[in-house]
Design a protein around this motif. Structure first.
Motif, PDB file in Angstrom:
ATOM      1  N   MET A 282       0.833  -1.195   0.000  1.00  0.00           N
ATOM      2  CA  MET A 282       0.000   0.000   0.000  1.00  0.00           C
ATOM      3  C   MET A 282       0.869   1.246   0.000  1.00  0.00           C
TER       4      MET A 282
ATOM      5  N   ASN B 217      -2.123  -4.672   0.982  1.00  0.00           N
ATOM      6  CA  ASN B 217      -3.520  -4.487   0.556  1.00  0.00           C
ATOM      7  C   ASN B 217      -4.146  -5.854   0.304  1.00  0.00           C
TER       8      ASN B 217
ATOM      9  N   LYS C  81      -7.272   2.205   4.142  1.00  0.00           N
ATOM     10  CA  LYS C  81      -6.048   2.306   3.360  1.00  0.00           C
ATOM     11  C   LYS C  81      -4.935   2.848   4.256  1.00  0.00           C
TER      12      LYS C  81
END
Length: 1393
Positions: free
Chosen positions: A228, A246, A278
């Motif tokens: 990520m 991720n 995220k």
């Protein structure tokens, strides 16, 4: 078991120049505490974190005036770092420029240009190298002089030409590229660095790569994973690299994965939250203890701080920000618990974090783990997290918790990261075990349509059962945001004389629960809570801690940034610390020397009064009580309350752990009643520092008091204490496991409390569990008190096995004065126990008050009664209680036998009588039942006998059985004691054939019971009188009994004459004469008196024998000669004068005895003046001249001895100082080794000039401090050698002092000297008398002055601890010298004018 809390928060606002401007990246100047930001408008902002009220400054890099060239509008700052060596910022731009910005001079310098632009820069930990990632996928490593060491391709799967072609095809330039940004992170030692980012391989896969610093070669890389946004950071300790992965394709929430240096994946953990989360950033703090993550959701962003312990990752803190504002953060690179985060719009928060124990005062552990709160009452079970008794689950992550327990009511308030508050009500702790392994969902508090914001509420504290107090940190600019508060709930604190921009807002929240619970509800309740009212108070100084005042509800102590403390009262606000205001209150508001993030307010008893003490621990490890330092290197501390103190909410002991991994237990009394200095208040540590290292043989209890308890694992922290009788100290190691230890001081305090409250069963349980000496049960309140309560003791314990152990452990020794002397003070009748801590009478037993009165009455008895033997009295009381209260059973009978066998002396005769009765009962039962079942209420006689033999010496039991004249019982004892029948059967058979009296006589003689033997043989008849007389002669102690037993005058005279012969052999001549007189043996009496020198009685006895005149004259002459031989010339003179009429001999004898005045009186009485002139005067003159010579020699000797003593002492002190300077003292030797060394090595004396190791070893101060063995050897040698002073010997110094003291004139010498001076004056020898008195005065004055000076020197040595001074010798010498006045023998007429 610890939670992460924010104890101080600094808030600042960076004033941006444009509304669309955003802060992108930051850099921190640690030395000057400055924080720099680079904005999207290419402007550098700087603020000072320690003085936020100063105006911020800016540098606009787009203006040419600020540098050589201004940046283009489309150019953007992509990397920034601060270089401490150059005190400048290094910037990288998307166009490839490297800029050096000096914040002080506001100058900008272009130091280089890189093709493809700069994506990121990262300095090595030592600041020597700079790593740069370019837009073309290259990695450059540069020195401080901007020289490129090497350049490598970052992504080996895509070379630079491929990357450039991709950029050209996509139509991007180097300045506007939007490919994945590269992240660079260095290992803590700077030998390696890791990179993540750049072009993806396929399907979003990337690799984590590790590079070598020196060569730039690729060390390792990971397997392809979907990372990520290059969220990656290398742990400073170098153990692992953290990266964000991720997992949206699998519809799972993101995870943090840890890689090793070789690129292999080690472990991972999942985030809390939604799957669309995220992770944008990852960062470790500088000690690798905390991992912070920046997580973005659709509606908010959050910063989460994670901690690892016991193989589990805990979410310890979460700060949420609603809206689209971007968040970023950095850790302080040198201070691990300081954290800075900011928003893109310019709001900066500088947080000071600290670890706080998750264990509450009542030993309940509340461990924060994200949205879960792990609840474990340690008093029920010591379970380390992540395990717990049950869990409380909330709608968002837990930020802070506060717990209160008053009586049966327990409330928990939880601050959540989404800005809400939740309150939980618990049932009584006695039923908490029914809640095991249950997860409870807790709703939030209803704000009741009030405009209240609970977000970021710090230091939450219950000040009442329904009133919460918390703190909102802010600055002066943000106070206006609270303008919606009305005047009814908004207050301004008094002036705090603080001009800083930081302010704190005290928020008081009153809650009410509209849900009525049953009186005995058994479940957790968290619904129905509503905010009733609230109030805000603005403090013009930051608040760092709040502590509830347990002594007064609705009040709390508030600590400010400078360490000062103020008192907050509900509904009233702040009361300033004023002497007038608090002079009548038992509260000290002096504050601390420095601010203490960890503060506790505890109630204590101080000499009968309850007062509140404030303890604080600062970041440097100083544990403080107001303005006094208790410990300078403390890591954690807690308080212990006894069982009685729990109900009154008072504590008795402070427990703390130091950085040296030592645990100390200090009573409140020791802290309160020191002399007040910083050094003396550290009672335990100062004792430890002053202990002699040679005392290595101390037992465990002394080591616990002087040296503390050594913590077995380095870095373990004290997290809590289980109060009451449990007295357990809970420690948590670095790896997370829990350990319980039981300090002897706390255990004994719990036992003492149980004994005072008459909880004997609890006391016995504690003694058995912790292996405490059983005698403490008897000795603490006194054995007389225990005797009064023995019946209650047996009733409560109700376990014969435990009572038997107690009986076997009893000793005459009072262990409160020996074994536990320094651990627990004895009970005192004025209501204090332990170390001056008052008794709290909270026992619900109605007889307890009466028992307490018994304690006081008995304890006030004469202390001389303590010398009596306690064991017989205690065992007799226990035995009576067993017989009265315990049902008849085999175990009871064995326990009673134990009390008899363990008596002092053992009552074996009574025990055997009881066994004999059991045997008789057995025989009678078998005869009546025809061999049926035996009585089950009693043990068998064989079992009882074996039990007695196991407790006692078999030989003693056999002898006692013989003493009962029961041969059959004696045979049974011998058989059960495994004796050889050949040894005892012939003897028993021989006894069985004797007549009863002769058998008893023979047994008594064998057992040395001679009085009983005499009675038996005397009763056997007149034919045994010879044996009787022989028995008396062989055992003189029974002469008196023999004289009183026989009424026949002839037998009595024979015994008396034999007694007289025995007394003569014992040289008791006067007693022997009386015995002879009683038997009419007067001639023997006269001989005994003459032998003993009793001339008066001998002459009287001669008169009683009707001796003739010649016989009396001969007797007198013989006595006169005998007395002269015995050294009694004065008595001989009296006989010569009174009985022999020999005046000349009498005068000669008086002169020999130095009875000068008596000789003159007798001479003049009988008219012999010529005899006086010729004999008395010449003898007196001769004696006076001899004394003059003796005193002159004495003056010379006194001077020599004193000079020698001073020289020897000075040489010893010089040698000891030399050894200390050379650091050659033998402090690590034990006593025996040092003694052997001082006596065996050559050149051993401290008083001779030796240069060998033996001489040095014998002269160390440590050796000189051991007076016991040295003194014994000196005395032994002095006796053997006739008190001779040996020059250079170890005992010469003390021998010189003793010899000076022995030269003093005693009372007899002073009396003789006074009579001699008187006679000289009578005889006209005034000149000689003056000379004699003058030299006598000089000698006495000189001797006393020398002794005084020597004793003063010895006293100086004792005060300086340079040698062990034999004070017992000094006291003996002072007794010998006496307290006689110097002038008692002098004649005033002879004194000079």
């Amino acid at each position: 078991m610890k939670n992460l809390k924010v104890f101080k928060e600094f808030i600042a606002n960076v004033k941006l120049q444009d509304q669309n401007e955003e802060l992108l990246i930051s850099a921190l100047d640690v030395e000057n505490n400055r924080l720099f930001f680079a904005s999207s408008a290419n402007i550098i902002y700087g603020i000072n974190l320690s003085a936020a009220h100063e105006t911020q400054w800016t540098i606009d890099l787009c203006l040419p005036s600020q540098g050589a060239l201004g940046l283009e509008i489309e150019d953007q700052i992509t990397g920034m770092d601060y270089r401490i060596e150059q005190e400048a910022l290094i910037l990288g731009t998307s166009a490839g420029d490297l800029l050096l910005v000096n914040p002080t001079s506001r100058t900008v310098e272009v130091v280089g240009r890189i093709e493809g632009g700069v994506e990121t820069i990262a300095s090595s930990p030592d600041g020597a190298l700079l790593a740069v990632a370019t837009g073309f996928g290259q990695l450059l490593l540069m020195t401080q002089d901007w020289e490129v060491l090497y350049e490598v391709t970052h992504d080996l799967d895509h070379n630079s030409e491929t990357v450039m072609s991709e950029i050209a095809e996509d139509g991007f330039t180097g300045s506007s590229r939007c490919l994945n940004k590269v992240r660079i992170s260095w290992r803590g030692d700077g030998k390696y660095f890791a990179t993540l980012g750049g072009p993806r391989i396929s399907e979003g896969l990337q690799r984590l790569r590790v590079w070598e610093r020196e060569s730039g070669t690729l060390h390792s890389c990971s397997e392809p994973k979907i990372f990520m946004d290059a969220a990656m950071d290398w742990m400073p300790s170098g153990a692992k690299v953290a990266a964000a992965c991720n997992r949206s394709k699998d519809e799972k929430i993101p995870s943090v994965v840890f890689f090793e240096k070789n690129g292999l994946e080690r472990s991972s953990f999942d985030l809390y939250g939604l799957t669309e989360a995220k992770i944008e950033m990852l960062a470790w703090n500088c000690n690798s203890e905390l991992l912070a993550t920046l997580v973005r959701y659709e509606e908010w962003s959050s910063i989460q701080v994670w901690s690892f312990s016991n193989y589990h990752w805990y979410l310890k803190q979460e700060w949420r920000y609603m809206g689209k504002n971007k968040l970023k953060f950095i850790w302080d690179p040198e201070r691990p618990m300081q954290f800075i985060y900011w928003t893109s719009c310019g709001s900066v928060h500088h947080l000071h974090l600290c670890w706080d124990s998750a264990v509450c005062d009542d030993s309940t552990a509340l461990v924060i783990d994200g949205m879960n709160l792990l609840v474990t009452p340690l008093s029920l079970s010591v379970v380390p997290p992540p395990m717990s008794l049950f869990k409380l689950k909330f709608q968002s992550a837990v930020q802070s918790v506060t717990f209160t327990s008053r009586g049966s009511k327990s409330h928990l308030a939880v601050g959540l990261s989404d800005g809400n508050l939740s309150v939980v009500k618990f049932p009584e702790m006695s039923i908490w075990h029914e809640l095991e392994d249950v997860v409870y969902n807790s709703p939030i508090v209803d704000k009741n349509s009030l405009q209240i914001e609970f977000g970021n509420l710090r230091h939450m504290t219950w000040i009442d059962s329904n009133v919460l107090l918390g703190v909102l940190h802010s600055n002066r600019d943000q106070v206006c945001l609270y303008s919606n508060f009305t005047s009814d709930n908004w207050r301004q604190s008094p002036s705090m004389n603080d001009i800083n921009n930081e302010v704190s807002i005290l928020v008081e929240i009153e809650l009410v629960c509209d849900k009525v619970e049953d009186a005995g509800f058994k479940y957790i309740s968290s619904s129905g809570w509503v905010v009733k009212s609230y109030m805000h108070t603005v403090m013009q100084s930051p608040i760092v801690a709040i502590a509830a005042n347990h002594m007064n509800k609705s009040t709390a102590f508030v600590q400010l940034r400078n360490g000062s403390v103020v008192l907050y009262t509900s509904k009233e606000g702040i009361n300033m610390p004023s002497t007038e205001l608090y002079k009548e209150r038992p509260i000290s508001l002096k504050g601390f020397l420095s601010f203490c993030p960890w503060m506790h307010a505890v109630s204590v008893y101080d000499r009968g009064n309850v007062k509140v003490l404030l303890f604080g621990l600062d970041e440097d490890g100083k544990l403080q009580l107001n303005d006094r330092i208790i410990c300078s290197d403390c890591t954690s501390f807690a308080f212990y309350a006894s069982a009685a103190g729990i109900a009154r909410q008072v504590v008795t002991h402070l427990v703390y752990v130091t950085r040296k991994d030592l645990l100390f237990v200090v009573s409140v009394d020791e802290i309160l009643h020191g002399d007040g200095s910083h050094e003396s208040i550290v009672t335990v540590e100062s004792q430890r520092a002053s202990q002699n290292r040679l005392q290595g043989g101390m037992n465990n209890i002394k080591e616990e008091i002087s040296n503390g308890i050594k913590v077995w694992e380095r870095g373990a922290k004290l997290i809590g204490i289980i109060n009451g009788d449990e007295a357990a100290v809970i420690l948590q190691t670095v790896r997370g496991n829990l350990e319980s230890i039981y300090p002897r001081k706390l255990v004994l305090r719990a036992i003492a409390g149980a004994l005072v409250e008459r909880r004997f069963k609890d006391a016995v349980s504690l003694v058995r569990q912790h292996r405490i000496n059983y005698n403490v049960i008897v000795d603490y309140c006194g054995w007389k008190t225990f005797v009064e309560a023995a019946s209650e003791f047996v009733r409560q314990v109700d376990n014969l096995s435990h009572i038997t152990d107690f009986v076997c452990a009893l000793k005459d020794e009072n262990i409160m004065k020996t074994l536990y002397k320094n651990v627990l003070l004895p009970f005192s009748p004025d209501g204090k126990i332990g170390l001056g801590t008052p008794i709290l009478i909270t026992n619900t037993n109605p007889s307890f008050e009466c028992n307490n009165q018994i304690i006081k009455r008995v304890a006030l008895l004469d202390e001389n009664m303590e010398a009596m033997n306690k064991v017989p009295a205690v065992l007799e009381a226990v035995r009576k209680a067993l017989e009265e209260q315990v049902l008849k059973s085999p175990a009871r009978e064995l326990c009673i036998l134990t009390t008899l066998a363990c008596n002092k002396p053992p009552q074996l005769e009574e025990a055997l009588r009881r066994i004999k009765k059991l045997r008789e009962v057995e025989i009678a039962t078998k005869m009546n039942d025809g061999g049926g079942a035996s009585d089950k209420s009693n043990p068998s006689s064989e079992e009882a006998l074996k039990h007695l033999l196991w407790l006692s010496d078999p030989e003693s039991v056999f002898e006692v059985a013989l003493g009962l004249y029961d041969l059959h019982l004696a045979a049974i004892v011998a058989l059960n004691s495994q004796r050889d029948p050949k040894e005892f059967l012939p003897f028993l058979q021989e006894l069985e054939q004797m007549s009863p009296l002769i058998m008893c006589y023979t047994i008594d003689c064998k057992l040395h019971r001679y009085e009983s033997a005499l009675k038996n043989i005397a009763a056997a008849g007149d034919e045994y009188f010879g044996e009787c007389l022989q028995l008396i002669k062989s055992n003189p102690k029974i002469f008196r009994l023999g004289v009183n037993m026989f009424k026949d005058s002839g037998k009595k005279s024979v015994i008396l004459e034999a007694w007289g012969d025995h007394l003569v052999s014992e040289k008791k001549f006067e007693e022997a004469a009386m015995a002879y007189c009683s038997s009419c043996s007067f001639h023997k009496a006269l001989g005994a008196l003459r032998t003993g020198g009793l001339w008066k009685e001998a002459l009287t006895m001669g008169g009683m024998l009707r001796l003739t005149a010649d016989e009396m004259s001969n007797l007198a002459n013989d006595l006169c000669e005998e007395l002269q031989a015995l050294g009694k010339p004065a008595d001989a003179a009296k006989i010569a004068l009174d009985y022999c009429k020999d005046i000349q001999s009498a005068i000669n004898l008086l002169l020999t005895a130095r009875e000068w005045t008596e000789a003159l009186r007798i001479g003049f009485l009988h008219g012999t003046g010529e005899l006086v002139e010729s004999k008395v005067k010449s003898a007196a003159i001769e004696c006076a001249n001899a004394l003059i010579l003796e005193y002159e020699e004495g003056l010379e000797k006194v001077g020599k001895y004193l000079a020698r003593y001073l020289a020897v002492r000075q040489r010893r002190l010089l040698l000891a100082a030399k050894l200390q300077m050379e650091d050659t003292t033998k402090e690590d030797l034990d006593d025996d080794t040092a003694s052997e060394t001082s006596s065996n090595l050559s050149g051993m004396s401290a008083y001779t000039f030796g240069d060998g190791e033996g001489s040095n070893a014998s002269t160390s101060p440590s050796m000189l401090s051991r007076g016991g063995r040295v003194r014994t050897r000196i005395r032994t040698r002095r006796k053997a050698h006739g008190a001779k002073i040996r020059a250079g010997s170890p005992g010469e110094e003390f021998a010189l002092v003793e010899h000076l003291q022995s030269m003093a004139l005693n009372s007899r010498a002073q009396e003789e000297l006074k009579m001699l001076l008187q006679v000289l004056l009578f005889l006209g020898e005034e000149k000689l008398a003056r000379k004699l008195e003058s030299i006598g005065v000089r000698f006495q004055s000189c001797q006393q002055a020398a002794v005084e000076e020597a004793e003063n020197k010895l006293a100086e040595d004792e005060a300086g601890n340079t040698a062990s001074l034999q004070m017992d010798n000094l006291s003996i010498s002072k007794k010998k010298q006496g307290l006689m006045d110097r002038q008692c023998w002098q004649w005033e007429v002879l004194l000079p004018p």
